[in-house]
Scaffold this motif. Sequence first.
Motif, mmCIF file in Angstrom:
data_model
loop_
_atom_site.group_PDB
_atom_site.id
_atom_site.type_symbol
_atom_site.label_atom_id
_atom_site.label_comp_id
_atom_site.label_asym_id
_atom_site.label_seq_id
_atom_site.Cartn_x
_atom_site.Cartn_y
_atom_site.Cartn_z
ATOM 1 N N TRP A 262 1.073 -7.799 3.252
ATOM 2 C CA TRP A 262 2.327 -7.227 2.783
ATOM 3 C C TRP A 262 3.453 -7.594 3.734
ATOM 4 C CZ3 TRP A 262 2.684 -4.072 -1.651
ATOM 5 C CH2 TRP A 262 1.468 -3.782 -2.269
ATOM 6 N N SER A 263 4.652 -7.546 3.207
ATOM 7 C CA SER A 263 5.813 -7.884 4.033
ATOM 8 C C SER A 263 6.093 -6.785 5.048
ATOM 9 C CB SER A 263 7.046 -8.083 3.145
ATOM 10 O OG SER A 263 7.493 -6.841 2.622
ATOM 11 N N VAL A 264 6.791 -7.175 6.111
ATOM 12 C CA VAL A 264 7.191 -6.206 7.137
ATOM 13 C C VAL A 264 8.058 -5.111 6.523
ATOM 14 C CG1 VAL A 264 8.484 -5.912 9.279
ATOM 15 C CG2 VAL A 264 7.047 -7.938 8.960
ATOM 16 N N ASN A 265 8.964 -5.497 5.621
ATOM 17 C CA ASN A 265 9.840 -4.511 4.988
ATOM 18 C C ASN A 265 9.054 -3.521 4.130
ATOM 19 O OD1 ASN A 265 12.118 -5.669 6.112
ATOM 20 N ND2 ASN A 265 12.490 -7.027 4.371
ATOM 21 N N PHE A 270 7.569 1.659 2.624
ATOM 22 C CA PHE A 270 6.583 2.431 1.869
ATOM 23 C C PHE A 270 5.507 3.038 2.762
ATOM 24 C CE2 PHE A 270 8.191 -0.600 -1.346
ATOM 25 C CZ PHE A 270 8.689 0.325 -2.245
ATOM 26 N N ASP A 271 5.715 2.997 4.069
ATOM 27 C CA ASP A 271 4.798 3.630 5.021
ATOM 28 C C ASP A 271 3.365 3.156 4.806
ATOM 29 O OD1 ASP A 271 4.131 5.286 7.155
ATOM 30 O OD2 ASP A 271 3.755 7.013 5.866
ATOM 31 N N LEU A 272 3.174 1.826 4.693
ATOM 32 C CA LEU A 272 1.831 1.275 4.534
ATOM 33 C C LEU A 272 1.102 1.306 5.877
ATOM 34 C CD1 LEU A 272 2.571 -1.850 2.289
ATOM 35 C CD2 LEU A 272 2.197 0.525 1.628
ATOM 36 N N MET A 283 -4.771 2.012 -2.271
ATOM 37 C CA MET A 283 -3.670 2.330 -1.354
ATOM 38 C C MET A 283 -2.352 2.374 -2.109
ATOM 39 S SD MET A 283 -1.963 -0.112 1.504
ATOM 40 C CE MET A 283 -1.264 -1.039 0.130
ATOM 41 N N TRP A 284 -2.138 1.387 -2.985
ATOM 42 C CA TRP A 284 -0.876 1.332 -3.717
ATOM 43 C C TRP A 284 -0.798 2.432 -4.776
ATOM 44 C CZ3 TRP A 284 3.590 -0.390 -2.565
ATOM 45 C CH2 TRP A 284 4.574 -0.588 -3.526
#
Length: 509
Positions: A262-265, A270-272, A283-284
């Motif tokens: 996943w991207s850094v953003n 989304f607090d991944l 998770m999603w």
Amino acid sequence: MNESYRLGEQSVITYLQRLANGFSTAELDVAALPTELRAIGEQLQKTHAILQQERQLLECNAYIDPLTNLGNRGGLDRHVEQLWRTGDPFTCAYIDIDHLKHCNDKFGHAEGNRYILNICRALTETMEHNEMLFRIGGDEFVLVSPTTGEAELEQRLERVRADLIEATSDDKAPMISSFSFGCSRVDPLAGDTRRQMTMDADRKMYRYKLMHRVQQPKDSDAPQHPIAEQFPCNDRVFQAISMSSETRYPFILNLDTGESQWSVNAVRDFDLPSQHPFNSVDMWLARVHPEDRDNVRSELDMVVNGTWHFHYMQYRVMDATGAYALCDCTGYRLDGTDTEPNMYVGIIINRSLADTIDSVTGLGDIHALINAIGEMRRVARKAGFIAIKVDDIAEVNARFGFDAGDRVLAESAACLMDCSRGKGRLFRSMGPTFVALFDELGPEAIDELASEIERFLGSPVLIGSLEYQPPIRVATLHLDGVDRQPVSILNELKARLKEAPQVPGTKLD
């Protein structure tokens, strides 16, 4: 026609009329009827008794799950409605069976049904006498307890789960039995809503699933792809792409291993748990709004099993602040080969961040407010509104600068969030005006919140050496059904604010 026959005939007619009007307890004194009408009366009573039995059976079937003989979703709704009328607090647990789809796919639906019944039996054996268990979906249960606290119920379910895992971890059971759960304590008289109850317990259950779900043993004869755990993408290139837009989040999902990138953003917004989490679909889904989750799960299942290769949906996802952001999600499935894994690659666009967030307060802006009212109009839902206007912002801007005015509005928004306690959706409407939108609170509760806002919203803001208390106006509006255009409702709120008395603040000379 003699008088006795006429009276008997009238008794039969009255009896039939009462039955037609829904009086199931209507009675007919057959012995008092004249001889010529007694056979008819007896036949009517027999027919009524048969219809009553069939009606009771239909009602029972409408609220009972046929596999487990537990209450179904309709039974849960009826039970919760009764609890809400009494106003007594209670605890609910949302329970989701782990790997039911895996069981059905690998061992067949008969074994899947045995798996469900095994979980059901383990849960019911530990229930208190006043607790009720409902099956509300294929793998979903809800346990309602009027006496047990949240922590106590969590501990009990944890013991049941541990016993199940221990009992099925040998080679005799087809697969390891387990479930995930989330508990929520509800107090209707304290202003809690059923929507809050569902979202709180559902969110906890999915977070528990991400952290504790038991992995099933892999087949020893399953083909192994040594490079299936590698991503066909350079990390530096992926990060460069992911940082190119604040509102777009690219992702890559390895369908063979469950690992994703996943991207850094996206991790930030989304607090991944990380840029490379496992159990990526679960998770999603844990972050998808409960009302959208079933549809999203169904579509993602189609992608995972290869039925669909293209996926596009617009739905709500919880961000790092706990609010739901409207997102466009587009992805493509890339089928694997002997040396390459099955992949799902896509991009998520955060529409809320891009278009409908007020930059000063962080609340939804006028566009988000209009969309929210329009949505309530489409479903004909009742709504309550609290409008708040912060007066003298123009004077603050003129005397101290626009930064000071923005600070006053930001502080007011923060106080408004504290007062609403998550019970409604908050927006900055226009200029110094805010609107709080509620869809599950009655007029009295909304008026009570408005009074609380009047007392606490105007908290002092330090502007230089001046401790400034903003003057405010508060108005309410309650609609049994949203049947007007959003602009019409906003105009009425504006007119009510104009007539509302001002709660005085600091005077600016």
